[in-house]
Write an enzyme that holds these catalytic residues in place. Structure first.
Site, PDB file in Angstrom:
ATOM      1  CB  VAL A 141     -12.087  11.242   2.630  1.00 43.56           C
ATOM      2  CG1 VAL A 141     -11.875  10.478   3.848  1.00 43.56           C
ATOM      3  CG2 VAL A 141     -12.525  10.374   1.455  1.00 43.56           C
TER       4      VAL A 141
ATOM      5  CG  ASN B 107      -4.063   5.803  -0.235  1.00 41.28           C
ATOM      6  OD1 ASN B 107      -5.006   6.411  -0.401  1.00 41.28           O
ATOM      7  ND2 ASN B 107      -2.978   6.274   0.554  1.00 41.28           N
TER       8      ASN B 107
ATOM      9  CE1 TYR C 192      -6.026  14.608  -6.007  1.00 41.61           C
ATOM     10  CE2 TYR C 192      -8.191  15.317  -6.674  1.00 41.61           C
ATOM     11  CZ  TYR C 192      -7.460  14.611  -6.070  1.00 41.61           C
ATOM     12  OH  TYR C 192      -7.630  13.669  -5.029  1.00 41.61           O
TER      13      TYR C 192
ATOM     14  CE  LYS D  91      -6.464  11.002  -7.296  1.00 42.90           C
ATOM     15  NZ  LYS D  91      -5.941   9.958  -6.519  1.00 42.90           N
TER      16      LYS D  91
ATOM     17  CB  THR E 236      -7.477  13.280   4.173  1.00 44.70           C
ATOM     18  OG1 THR E 236      -7.938  13.698   2.904  1.00 44.70           O
ATOM     19  CG2 THR E 236      -8.289  11.881   4.234  1.00 44.70           C
TER      20      THR E 236
ATOM     21  CB  ILE F  57      -0.939   0.138   1.126  1.00 43.88           C
ATOM     22  CG1 ILE F  57      -1.537  -1.293   1.508  1.00 43.88           C
ATOM     23  CG2 ILE F  57      -1.868   1.139   1.218  1.00 43.88           C
ATOM     24  CD1 ILE F  57      -2.394  -1.236   2.831  1.00 43.88           C
TER      25      ILE F  57
END
Length: 246
Positions: free
Chosen positions: A186, A84, A151, A155, A188, A8
Site C-alpha cells: 500500500v 492497525n 517486521y 506479522k 503509505t 482503531i
C-alpha cells in the site's frame, strides 16, 4: 437500529485514517488511537481521538477500559476493534539491531495488539452484541526477507495469534469474530521509509522503489474499503486469515 462503535489504532495517517474516515462517513462512531494528533475530530462529531503511545503496553488495559466506558454498550449493535498500528523499523540486518529497537518494535507491532485484543474480549464478554476484531497483517508474515526480521516476525506472530484467538472463541457461547487482514503493498509512509533507505542499509530498498515506480502500490482508500467489507461480513471461524485480492 443500533449504533456501531469502532476502536482503531494508528488513525493519524495511512490505512488507519482511511478506515476511520470511511466508517465515519457511514455514520459510525470511531475512537482513534495514535501517537500523533488527528484533524478528523474537527470534521466528524462521531470521532474521538486518543493520543497514546502503544509502546506503553502496561497502560493499554486501562486505555481500552476507559474507551469502552464511553460507549453505551447495551445499545450498540456492533463493537469492533481494528489493530492497525505497526512499526516498520528497524530495517537492517538483525546483527545491526540493538535491544531497544527490537523491544520497541515488538511492543508496538505485536504485544500491543495482543493486549488490546485481550482487554477488548474480557471487557465485552458480558454482551450479546456482535463483536469483531480485525488484525492488520502482511504478506511479510509468510515470506522472509533480509533486513526485515523484526517486521516479518511480528506479522507472523499476528497471524498465529489471530488463529489461536479464533480457536478459543469458536467454543464460546457468544464468540468474538477474529480475522487477520493482509492489505498487500500500500502507498503509505511505511513504503516511503523503505524506499528511502540506502541499498547498503536495506537490501530491498530498490525492489520497493521499483514497485512504487511501476504504480503497483494500492491506495490506502481501496484497502480501507476492502477491510470494511471484511469487517461487515460474518466471518467463518475456520477462515481467519484473509489475504489480499488483486
Amino acid at each position: 437500529m443500533g449504533q456501531r462503535y469502532f476502536i482503531i489504532t494508528g488513525t493519524s495517517k495511512g490505512i488507519g485514517r482511511q478506515i476511520a474516515e470511511l466508517l465515519l462517513e457511514k455514520g459510525d462512531h470511531v475512537y482513534g488511537i495514535a501517537r500523533g494528533t488527528s484533524e478528523l475530530e474537527e470534521t466528524y462529531v462521531r470521532y474521538q481521538h486518543i493520543q497514546f503511545d502503544l509502546a506503553d503496553i502496561h497502560s493499554i488495559a486501562d486505555l481500552v477500559s476507559s474507551i469502552l466506558k464511553q460507549i453505551p454498550l447495551q445499545e450498540a449493535e456492533f463493537i469492533g476493534l481494528i489493530n492497525n498500528a505497526a512499526m516498520l523499523e528497524p530495517l537492517k540486518p538483525i546483527d545491526h539491531c540493538n535491544a531497544e529497537e527490537i523491544r520497541l518494535h515488538l511492543n508496538i507491532s505485536l504485544a500491543a495488539p495482543m493486549i488490546m485484543t485481550s482487554s477488548f474480549i474480557q471487557l465485552t464478554n458480558h454482551l450479546s452484541t456482535r463483536r469483531k476484531i480485525v488484525n492488520v497483517s502482511s504478506g511479510s508474515g509468510s515470506y522472509p526477507a533480509p533486513s526485515m526480521a523484526t517486521y516479518c516476525t511480528s506479522k507472523a506472530g499476528i497471524n498465529m495469534f489471530t488463529q489461536c484467538v479464533a480457536m478459543e472463541q469458536s467454543g464460546q457461547p457468544k464468540p468474538v469474530e477474529v480475522i487477520a487482514f493482509d492489505p498487500g503493498m500500500v502507498d503509505t509512509e511505511l513504503q516511503a521509509v523503505a524506499r528511502g533507505k540506502s541499498a547498503e542499509e536495506f537490501a530491498l530498498s530498490e525492489v520497493f522503489g521499483q514497485v512504487y515506480e511501476a504504480g503497483q502500490l494500492r491506495s490506502p482508500q481501496d484497502v480501507a474499503k476492502q477491510l470494511i467489507e471484511r469487517l461487515e461480513e460474518i466471518s467463518d471461524p475456520s477462515k481467519v486469515l484473509h489475504t489480499m485480492e488483486g
